[in-house]
Motif scaffolding. Structure first.
Motif, PDB file in Angstrom:
ATOM      1  N   VAL A 118      44.326  29.958  26.376  1.00 47.34           N
ATOM      2  CA  VAL A 118      43.183  29.829  25.462  1.00 47.34           C
ATOM      3  C   VAL A 118      43.429  28.703  24.459  1.00 47.34           C
ATOM      4  CG1 VAL A 118      41.789  30.983  23.712  1.00 47.34           C
ATOM      5  CG2 VAL A 118      42.516  32.235  25.750  1.00 47.34           C
TER       6      VAL A 118
ATOM      7  N   ASP B  23      45.900  32.716  42.471  1.00 46.66           N
ATOM      8  CA  ASP B  23      46.202  34.052  41.954  1.00 46.66           C
ATOM      9  C   ASP B  23      46.897  34.880  43.016  1.00 46.66           C
ATOM     10  OD1 ASP B  23      45.716  36.917  41.063  1.00 46.66           O
ATOM     11  OD2 ASP B  23      44.728  35.849  39.424  1.00 46.66           O
TER      12      ASP B  23
ATOM     13  N   GLY C 218      42.192  35.789  35.189  1.00 49.86           N
ATOM     14  CA  GLY C 218      42.034  35.583  33.761  1.00 49.86           C
ATOM     15  C   GLY C 218      41.275  34.330  33.389  1.00 49.86           C
TER      16      GLY C 218
ATOM     17  N   ALA D 237      38.003  33.140  33.760  1.00 50.79           N
ATOM     18  CA  ALA D 237      36.711  33.229  33.058  1.00 50.79           C
ATOM     19  C   ALA D 237      36.906  33.710  31.633  1.00 50.79           C
ATOM     20  CB  ALA D 237      35.767  34.157  33.820  1.00 50.79           C
ATOM     21  N   SER D 238      37.768  34.698  31.446  1.00 53.14           N
ATOM     22  CA  SER D 238      38.029  35.231  30.109  1.00 53.14           C
ATOM     23  C   SER D 238      38.616  34.172  29.198  1.00 53.14           C
ATOM     24  CB  SER D 238      38.974  36.428  30.203  1.00 53.14           C
ATOM     25  OG  SER D 238      39.338  36.889  28.918  1.00 53.14           O
ATOM     26  N   ALA D 239      39.562  33.369  29.709  1.00 49.22           N
ATOM     27  CA  ALA D 239      40.192  32.330  28.890  1.00 49.22           C
ATOM     28  C   ALA D 239      39.167  31.291  28.448  1.00 49.22           C
ATOM     29  CB  ALA D 239      41.321  31.665  29.676  1.00 49.22           C
TER      30      ALA D 239
ATOM     31  N   THR E 192      35.916  31.699  28.120  1.00 43.96           N
ATOM     32  CA  THR E 192      35.002  32.326  27.162  1.00 43.96           C
ATOM     33  C   THR E 192      35.646  32.460  25.793  1.00 43.96           C
ATOM     34  OG1 THR E 192      33.908  33.553  28.948  1.00 43.96           O
ATOM     35  CG2 THR E 192      33.604  34.369  26.702  1.00 43.96           C
ATOM     36  N   ARG E 193      36.895  32.900  25.762  1.00 43.79           N
ATOM     37  CA  ARG E 193      37.593  33.082  24.487  1.00 43.79           C
ATOM     38  C   ARG E 193      37.846  31.755  23.785  1.00 43.79           C
ATOM     39  NH1 ARG E 193      42.743  35.936  26.249  1.00 43.79           N
ATOM     40  NH2 ARG E 193      43.318  35.708  24.048  1.00 43.79           N
TER      41      ARG E 193
ATOM     42  N   THR F  16      30.868  28.383  27.527  1.00 43.41           N
ATOM     43  CA  THR F  16      29.974  29.235  28.306  1.00 43.41           C
ATOM     44  C   THR F  16      30.225  28.998  29.787  1.00 43.41           C
ATOM     45  OG1 THR F  16      28.261  29.150  26.596  1.00 43.41           O
ATOM     46  CG2 THR F  16      27.575  29.822  28.809  1.00 43.41           C
ATOM     47  N   VAL F  17      30.675  30.031  30.482  1.00 42.67           N
ATOM     48  CA  VAL F  17      30.965  29.905  31.914  1.00 42.67           C
ATOM     49  C   VAL F  17      29.655  29.815  32.691  1.00 42.67           C
ATOM     50  CG1 VAL F  17      32.011  31.018  33.923  1.00 42.67           C
ATOM     51  CG2 VAL F  17      33.138  31.159  31.680  1.00 42.67           C
TER      52      VAL F  17
END
Length: 251
Positions: A106, A128, A165, A167-169, A171-172, A176-177
């Motif tokens: 992030v 992954d 992880g 998409a989360s990274a 976004t955080r 905007t994905v």
């Protein structure tokens, strides 16, 4: 029949096209290595575009400068997380298997955001290991080779679950994905994606981390043995999951 690297490159090219990398863009290739992704980007941005590849590995950059002869591509040594403003701003930043090696993905993305224009794109491909190797028939050699490669990455400090992880990274980090997908490399008795060249390239790392010996790997016959195992079992095998995402900066 193609090698695994070629199959992964095809995934990368689809990702770039779907994300919207296009004619005239100025694009940063983070962790560019020998410049293979930089070349893919250059084809898409065309004559009016520009690509800057950045990497901390001076040896990889030396190879890139020797082998990539394209006036649209410039290679810079440095850390993409703190890229100097002298290199200007970019319409997009692209990375392949980069975030998995960051201590804090992030924070790395936030650092990268400083060189993107408002509304700019971040496009990342991360592999992954979370999904177990899959076939209806047990393929012990396939599973063993996969384990050797992923265990090496893990012992190097890589995040072997970065794909899930991703998409989360993004976004955080405040983006905007827009696009997200995962693809699998599928092998059958007739469809082969050779892993031998990648295993050979990874050999010094595998040996250094004490994951396997040269005798265990048997690189010279590795692909033939993998094909034989699939053929005897008449098996379809999925061993590689690749996550692709593109996200946009606030305007």
């Amino acid at each position: 029949m193609v090698d695994l690297a070629t199959a992964v490159t095809a995934v990368t090219e689809r990702m770039l096209v779907d994300a919207g990398i296009r004619e005239g863009m100025r694009v940063l290739d983070v962790g560019c290595g020998r410049g293979l992704v930089s070349l893919l980007i250059a084809r898409l941005v065309g004559e009016r575009g520009q690509v800057v590849g950045v990497d901390i590995d001076s040896r990889a950059l030396t190879m890139a400068r020797e082998t990539v002869q394209d006036s649209r591509i410039t290679f810079v040594e440095g850390d993409f997380r703190s890229l100097a403003s002298e290199h200007g701003q970019f319409d997009a930043a692209v990375g392949r298997r980069v975030l998995m090696y960051q201590p804090d993905a992030v924070e790395a993305l936030r650092g990268l955001a400083r060189v993107l224009r408002p509304g700019g794109l971040m496009v990342f491909q991360e592999h992954d290991s979370t999904v177990a190797p899959t076939s209806l028939t047990p393929l012990p050699l396939h599973a063993r080779v996969r384990e050797w490669m992923w265990r090496t990455v893990e012992r190097e400090g890589g995040n072997v679950h970065m794909g899930f992880g991703l998409a989360s990274a993004l976004t955080r980090a405040g983006l905007t994905v827009e696009h997200l997908r995962a693809e699998a490399i599928v092998q059958t008795p007739e469809m082969h994606h050779y892993v031998g060249p990648i295993a050979r390239a990874m050999l010094p790392r595998i040996l250094e981390r004490g994951v396997a010996t040269e005798v265990e790997l048997g690189i010279d016959t590795l692909d033939a043995r993998l094909i034989e195992e699939r053929t005897k079992a008449d098996a379809t095998y999925i061993g590689e999951m690749i996550f692709c995402a593109s996200a946009r900066m606030p305007r």
